[in-house]
Design an enzyme around this catalytic site. Sequence first.
Site, PDB file in Angstrom:
ATOM      1  N   SER A 444       0.831  -1.202   0.000  1.00  0.00           N
ATOM      2  CA  SER A 444       0.000   0.000   0.000  1.00  0.00           C
ATOM      3  C   SER A 444       0.870   1.258   0.000  1.00  0.00           C
ATOM      4  O   SER A 444       0.600   2.217  -0.714  1.00  0.00           O
ATOM      5  CB  SER A 444      -0.927   0.006   1.217  1.00  0.00           C
ATOM      6  OG  SER A 444      -1.990  -0.891   1.011  1.00  0.00           O
ATOM      7  N   ASN A 663      -5.900  -7.652  -2.930  1.00  0.00           N
ATOM      8  CA  ASN A 663      -5.504  -8.077  -1.592  1.00  0.00           C
ATOM      9  C   ASN A 663      -4.528  -7.184  -0.833  1.00  0.00           C
ATOM     10  O   ASN A 663      -4.388  -7.343   0.374  1.00  0.00           O
ATOM     11  CB  ASN A 663      -4.874  -9.473  -1.667  1.00  0.00           C
ATOM     12  CG  ASN A 663      -5.844 -10.500  -2.174  1.00  0.00           C
ATOM     13  OD1 ASN A 663      -6.902 -10.697  -1.604  1.00  0.00           O
ATOM     14  ND2 ASN A 663      -5.484 -11.147  -3.266  1.00  0.00           N
ATOM     15  N   TYR A 664      -3.820  -6.300  -1.531  1.00  0.00           N
ATOM     16  CA  TYR A 664      -2.740  -5.592  -0.846  1.00  0.00           C
ATOM     17  C   TYR A 664      -2.824  -4.077  -0.833  1.00  0.00           C
ATOM     18  O   TYR A 664      -2.268  -3.435   0.033  1.00  0.00           O
ATOM     19  CB  TYR A 664      -1.401  -5.993  -1.468  1.00  0.00           C
ATOM     20  CG  TYR A 664      -0.982  -7.382  -1.099  1.00  0.00           C
ATOM     21  CD1 TYR A 664      -0.526  -7.660   0.185  1.00  0.00           C
ATOM     22  CD2 TYR A 664      -1.078  -8.424  -2.009  1.00  0.00           C
ATOM     23  CE1 TYR A 664      -0.162  -8.939   0.550  1.00  0.00           C
ATOM     24  CE2 TYR A 664      -0.705  -9.709  -1.653  1.00  0.00           C
ATOM     25  CZ  TYR A 664      -0.245  -9.960  -0.384  1.00  0.00           C
ATOM     26  OH  TYR A 664       0.118 -11.227  -0.030  1.00  0.00           O
ATOM     27  N   ILE A 665      -3.454  -3.516  -1.841  1.00  0.00           N
ATOM     28  CA  ILE A 665      -3.482  -2.062  -1.922  1.00  0.00           C
ATOM     29  C   ILE A 665      -4.745  -1.543  -1.263  1.00  0.00           C
ATOM     30  O   ILE A 665      -5.850  -1.896  -1.671  1.00  0.00           O
ATOM     31  CB  ILE A 665      -3.428  -1.610  -3.395  1.00  0.00           C
ATOM     32  CG1 ILE A 665      -2.106  -2.047  -4.017  1.00  0.00           C
ATOM     33  CG2 ILE A 665      -3.609  -0.113  -3.499  1.00  0.00           C
ATOM     34  CD1 ILE A 665      -2.056  -1.888  -5.520  1.00  0.00           C
TER      35      ILE A 665
END
Length: 705
Positions: A444, A663-665
């Site tokens: 992120s 899933n990550y940002i």
Amino acid sequence: MVVVTSEPREDNFKRVIKRSYSDDSESEVARKKIKTEGEKKRRVKREQKEEEEAEEYEWWRDQNGDKDDTIRWTQLEHQGVLFPPEYVPHGVPILYDGEKVYLEPEIEELVGFFAALLETEHGANPTFQRNFFNELKLLMSKSKRKYPIKEFSRCDFRPMYEYFQKQKEEKKQMSKEEKAALLEERKMIEEKYGYCILDGRREKVGNFRIEPPGLFRGRGAHPKTGCYKRRVRAEQITINIGKDAKIPEPPKGSKWGNVIHDQTVTWLAMWKENVNDNTKYVFLAAGSSLKGQSDLKKYEKARELKKHIVRIRKDYMAALTSSDGKTRQRATALYLIDRFALRAGNEKGDDQADTVGCCSLRYEHVTFEDGKVVFDFLGKDSIRYYNKVEVHPAVYRNLVSFQRAAKTPGNLLFSLINTVELNKHLSSLMPGLSAKVFRTYNASHTFQQELEKQDVTPASSIHELTLAYNRANRQVAVLCNHQRAVAKNFSGQLSKIADRLMGLRYECRRHIDLLKPNLTDLSLADRAKYDLAPFEQACRDDPDRPITTEWLYSYFADLLTKDIERLEKKKASDATQSNLDSIEEKLASLSSELSTLNSKKEALSSSKSSKPYIPEMYRLTFNSIDKSFSTIQRLYTRIVATKTALVDKDENKTTALGTSKINYIDPRITVSWCKKFDIPVEKFFPKTLREKFKWAMHADKNFKF
DNA sequence: CCGGTCACTTAGAAAGAGTCCA
DNA sequence: TGGACTCTTTCTAAGTGACCGG
């Protein structure tokens, strides 16, 4: 590509604008941007207006912090699970030593699973073949019938494979009505099983379909790949449901394995799969409140790490030179996890593919080259991680010494630590901190930084903004090593584009050559209006693929062939008496040019004529300066677009952007960026992601991760 | 501590739908 | 206008990490 294609999308856009972009005047630009695009491209019309505008529960508005979070629900009603249809035998045999062998249903089904995969990588995988064939032999040995089948290599599954292909074809050829009926049926099922009642609200269920039987498709070198994944029966399934809810009806003649009322978990049903003894769950959909809550929590935890990251980094950097071996290993592992977004690396069993993460790295996974460290190992899903990196000298020294201590391939690099210990240490540094939080945090954080680096303004076109966004996205995907298989015909596609680019360059150049002499008589001021320099630059040859006479002949031959095809079609479809003659005439001249060209091409190797022959119909004649100039401008635009497409395609060939986006940002970064740059969030979040990230949609435009 | 279990997130492939382009 | 190509969704495998009982 910037495309606003269908009604619903336009609809969404307006709604989002209304709902979350409070300042109306600001959204004016964005609206205009879309409108023209939308009008130009819209073609397909679909009804479907609903998209459930029901008064939604906005759980994120009343997050009163620390409620009891072990109880996940108080009311839960659902319809259970949907079983796949029972097997229907088709009676198609396989060949053994060329002889037809007909199989009883149970065996036919198993063989069919393999036959369907004949042309895939699984079908060609020896482990897959062996495991499948052992299963087959087992079934045959249990059967009352005697089968002649003894060796895999003497089997020919082609008849069955072809039968399936034919079926697929037939399915494609189904009439509109049949397709519509099928869709209707699907909708009905989704209506029934697709939703549950959770604390008084209707929420979507995710995977309510029980996994059908088949052959286990393990990734990479999984020792069990190809094993028979058996049909799941109601008796194996545990249903989790509210105490007061009506228990869903199991299929006729069967009973649920168990029915429980566990409010501390979020699954609706559970069963054990037979191949790896893994537990499978039926959960709510990604867009549900339960999933949304933990998603939000995940990102908030990662943001919490922001406050501690400096201290934690200082901490492990200092520990790199600790006199205690364990501490040194832990610090080194943390460094890798933080810097290169490695996964924790839990230990794995022998009955799984040999893949590793940080803590399970072994001797053979690192090497040292030119003062750098080379990581080369198979990570999750057997995706290769290859990275040659510079590291802090202390890390380098440590890795060298850990490897020396490991002595030989097969031995752990981090012999004194494991993930449990690492995570324990991390949670002592910050409550709730574990190795995976670093991946979220760094992803992120990187995304936000990369986005800020991009050279765009709110006035930039949607195209430029999309490009900027995707570039930032790609940085993150690279960091996390998210990969995808190269598309089947990738190199073909690439060279096709490269070829098109060459054609454009050539056309641009000959138009420039045509125009240039006509400019000399102009006044200096007028000549400045027709500055050709940037265009000349653009159509300069690619040194790797120069325009040769040979290429030129192929290029024109291609044009001729296409023109001929077009004319032939025209002749066949709508030739009238009056135009037939002219078509024939054109065709004749085209094909004569084609044969001229071909003979010229033949002669190329022997005679080195300096001036390439150009078919008559493709020779250029000068018309007017303005016309010529605007043609060049048009070609230039196409060259630039094609060039970016080429670069983009190449960069994207093995990088999967989706995983990090999903899933990550932190989605709030995207939302706030969209607001700041006046671009609809639909450009980056398709329907399901907007659904999943509902909680992020009202993020402030000044949101900082 | 250790191994097993459990619940959940993360992952790429495959299927399906939509779009584009000749 | 249909077939190739691309984007989106679905599917299910493969991870992480907490917890538990000995």
